[in-house]
Scaffold this motif. Sequence first.
Motif, mmCIF file in Angstrom:
data_model
loop_
_atom_site.group_PDB
_atom_site.id
_atom_site.type_symbol
_atom_site.label_atom_id
_atom_site.label_comp_id
_atom_site.label_asym_id
_atom_site.label_seq_id
_atom_site.Cartn_x
_atom_site.Cartn_y
_atom_site.Cartn_z
ATOM 1 N N GLU A 43 1.012 -1.285 0.038
ATOM 2 C CA GLU A 43 -0.016 -0.058 0.090
ATOM 3 C C GLU A 43 0.720 1.284 0.066
ATOM 4 O OE1 GLU A 43 -3.703 1.574 2.654
ATOM 5 O OE2 GLU A 43 -3.557 -0.703 2.243
ATOM 6 N N GLN A 45 1.227 5.614 -1.148
ATOM 7 C CA GLN A 45 0.341 6.915 -1.392
ATOM 8 C C GLN A 45 1.084 7.646 -2.410
ATOM 9 O OE1 GLN A 45 0.839 9.579 2.117
ATOM 10 N NE2 GLN A 45 -0.877 8.509 3.110
ATOM 11 N N GLN A 54 -4.453 6.704 -1.850
ATOM 12 C CA GLN A 54 -3.925 5.303 -1.454
ATOM 13 C C GLN A 54 -4.171 4.491 -2.580
ATOM 14 O OE1 GLN A 54 -2.169 6.067 1.654
ATOM 15 N NE2 GLN A 54 -2.786 4.110 1.930
ATOM 16 N N GLN A 56 -2.852 0.201 -3.913
ATOM 17 C CA GLN A 56 -2.431 -1.096 -3.669
ATOM 18 C C GLN A 56 -1.798 -1.727 -4.897
ATOM 19 O OE1 GLN A 56 -5.743 -3.049 -2.249
ATOM 20 N NE2 GLN A 56 -5.505 -1.969 0.031
#
Length: 186
Positions: A43, A45, A54, A56
């Motif tokens: 994960e 930013q 955010q 993944q």
Amino acid sequence: MHSIIFMLAGLLFIAGSYCGRKARASFLASCIPTGGVVVAIKEEQQGSGDSVNQVQLPVVEYELDTRLRFKGEIDVRQHNLQVGDPVEVLVSRDNPRIARLQQGKKEMQLLLNALMALGVFGFGLGAYLFDPSDYSVRFLKDPFTLACAGLGIAFVAFKGVPMARQFLAHGPVYTENATEGTEEGP
């Protein structure tokens, strides 16, 4: 004057799309497809300022001569990827440590098509609005504007032109994004 800005911006977008297409075609011509597996999800930013998202990203493991891992460039939520899912990996023939996900190819093509469409639209709008009888160079009589224009032209001449020549002559340069496969990931 606004029409010239639209035309220049359109040409810049068209050139960006062309260079992106050339870079992508160069990579695809020099890569081999291989199978990989999503071994982890990281994960992160992405963004800047107030616009931070955010995402993944999948950590993908593939094997050629050795087992290598890299962090993919697509969001696993948008592609419904989970740990253990098989994925198609494009690996450079010249350097097996340069890899991309096959699924990212479609997103990049869509982005380059949008960039080309914006460029054609901007150039077309500028050409439609261009009126040679209304064209004047009053803005060049202001010393500050003239200095800014001169600095912009100098920057493009000294930085942009050599970079463009290098790109057109030798194609894009890719950085290694894969590391030896370990339990911790890349």
